[in-house]
Scaffold this motif. Structure first.
Motif, short mmCIF file in Angstrom:
data_model
loop_
_atom_site.label_atom_id
_atom_site.label_comp_id
_atom_site.label_asym_id
_atom_site.label_seq_id
_atom_site.Cartn_x
_atom_site.Cartn_y
_atom_site.Cartn_z
N ILE A 188 0.86 -1.18 0.00
CA ILE A 188 0.00 0.00 0.00
C ILE A 188 0.90 1.23 0.00
O ILE A 188 1.72 1.41 0.91
CB ILE A 188 -0.95 0.02 1.21
CG1 ILE A 188 -1.93 -1.16 1.16
CG2 ILE A 188 -1.73 1.32 1.24
CD1 ILE A 188 -1.44 -2.39 1.87
N ALA A 228 -7.20 1.18 4.60
CA ALA A 228 -7.99 2.29 4.05
C ALA A 228 -9.01 2.79 5.07
O ALA A 228 -9.25 4.00 5.19
CB ALA A 228 -8.68 1.85 2.76
N ARG A 252 -6.71 -7.83 -0.86
CA ARG A 252 -7.58 -6.65 -0.96
C ARG A 252 -8.21 -6.33 0.39
O ARG A 252 -8.35 -5.16 0.76
CB ARG A 252 -8.68 -6.90 -2.00
CG ARG A 252 -8.19 -7.13 -3.41
CD ARG A 252 -9.35 -7.61 -4.27
NE ARG A 252 -8.95 -7.94 -5.64
CZ ARG A 252 -9.35 -7.26 -6.70
NH1 ARG A 252 -10.14 -6.21 -6.57
NH2 ARG A 252 -8.97 -7.62 -7.91
N GLY A 254 -7.90 -2.96 2.41
CA GLY A 254 -9.10 -2.24 2.82
C GLY A 254 -9.11 -1.91 4.30
O GLY A 254 -9.64 -0.87 4.72
N PHE A 258 -11.37 1.35 0.11
CA PHE A 258 -10.16 1.82 -0.55
C PHE A 258 -10.46 2.99 -1.48
O PHE A 258 -9.72 3.98 -1.52
CB PHE A 258 -9.49 0.68 -1.32
CG PHE A 258 -8.02 0.88 -1.49
CD1 PHE A 258 -7.13 0.43 -0.53
CD2 PHE A 258 -7.51 1.53 -2.60
CE1 PHE A 258 -5.76 0.63 -0.67
CE2 PHE A 258 -6.16 1.74 -2.76
CZ PHE A 258 -5.27 1.29 -1.80
#
Length: 362
Positions: free
Chosen positions: A27, A146, A139, A143, A347
């Motif tokens: 990230i 995020a 993912r 997330g 995200f």
């Protein structure tokens, strides 16, 4: 294989294969000073991990995440983000590659086997490699980070349809989502789904599903006209999830059946002088920019392509043949897609928050 990165100011790059030693992500663009521990990520990975009920694949992966970079202890002794790239790793510990030996040269109908071979001339037949739903664990981890960027936003998902069976929205209860194996907001429908999916599972088949994600606390102003629309990026994010075939925002396809009067979200002022919408057909987004209402998105996931029922196909030598896939597979991959959908929505919203702050300073 290119195009493994998603996002603008906040970006994630996922890596790894379904039956490789590990999967993970990097990230980039996360602001510094945000408290972040592995436990903050693990909470969401535990919602997605396989083998938690008879209704998901029985592959046993703990999905334990390790933070390899991008964090450091601050003066208060907290582990916080530094602003550097955050690298995450999740080890694969329960691969059974031998399950795929019989189909190494055959293409599963409905799967990416054929197109991967046509494009690259090579494919990882062990679970599909990058085309496997295993990639979505990365993912979910991204997330989770995020969500830390936009702590004031609540993001919740639910399974609202399995095959032809939809939830009764008059019985919608967010508390029920955590009380059944389907992330279903309607306890009565969840009970019905148990028998239905048991039949699908025992027959060796699979079924599709629809997931709804609602983000509350999104202020007005996120997004941009034309090529930076918030709904455009949400659609792109959700369509990028393996097995997703359709995305809709707000009323979605049903808007085609509405009149202008029914579709219009009328606006009034409340006692504090704030605008109030009387409906939310737009799903919280107008002209690509958030309205301040809940952002509502739905996406449809196709049935799992790996099924026991023999199907007609071809092999990589151009010969016609039949295929039946053995091994451990989700009878309804849409179940575990709920936390994946939440993660992708998180995200996109975090990315748009940073983009909005960068342009408008607030």
């Amino acid at each position: 294989m290119s195009h493994n990165t998603f996002g603008h100011l906040l970006r994630m790059t996922t890596w790894g294969e379904s039956h490789g030693p590990a999967i993970g992500c990097v990230i980039d663009g996360c602001p510094p000073g945000i408290p972040l521990a592995a436990a903050d990520i693990q909470t969401f990975l535990d919602l997605r991990k396989p083998g938690q009920s008879r209704f998901t694949t029985q592959r046993r992966e703990p999905d334990t995440v390790e933070i390899l970079s991008g964090v450091f202890d601050d003066d208060k002794g907290r582990q916080v983000t530094t602003g550097a790239p955050i690298s995450l790793e999740i080890r694969n510990v329960d691969q059974r590659s031998k399950d795929y030996g019989e189909i190494r040269d055959k293409f599963r109908p409905g799967h990416a086997d054929f197109t991967y071979w046509e494009k690259y001339g090579i494919r990882d037949y062990r679970g599909g490699g990058r085309s496997s739903a295993r990639e979505t664990a990365s993912r979910v981890a991204a997330g989770a980070i995020a969500r830390k960027v936009i702590p004031g936003v609540s993001i919740r998902g639910a399974l609202v349809q399995m095959g032809p069976h939809k939830v009764d929205r008059s019985r919608w209860d967010w508390d029920a989502v955590a009380s059944n194996p389907f992330f279903c907001p309607d306890a009565e429908t969840a009970h019905t789904w148990e028998g239905y999916l048991d039949g699908i599972r025992k027959s060796g088949s699979s079924i599709g599903a629809v997931i709804e994600v609602v983000a509350e606390g999104v202020p007005s102003g996120w997004g941009a006209p034309l090529y930076g629309k918030l709904d455009q990026d949400l659609a792109s994010a959700l369509m990028s999830i393996n097995a997703v075939k359709s995305v809709e925002i707000g009323a979605g396809l049903a808007a085609a059946e509405l009149t202008g009067e029914d579709n219009a979200d009328e606006i009034r002022m409340d006692n504090e002088g704030n605008p109030v919408f009387l409906s939310n057909q737009a799903g919280g987004i107008l002209g690509g920019i958030s309205t301040g209402q809940p952002v509502v998105v739905r996406f449809a996931v196709k049935p799992t392509s790996s099924i026991l029922t023999p199907k007609l196909t071809i092999d990589r030598f151009g010969q016609e043949t039949e295929i039946a896939t053995k091994g451990r597979h989700d009878p309804c991959v849409g179940i575990r897609a709920v936390p994946v959908g939440e993660a992708m929505v998180a995200f996109v919203l975090a990315d748009h928050f940073l983009r909005h702050r960068g342009q408008c300073g607030v």
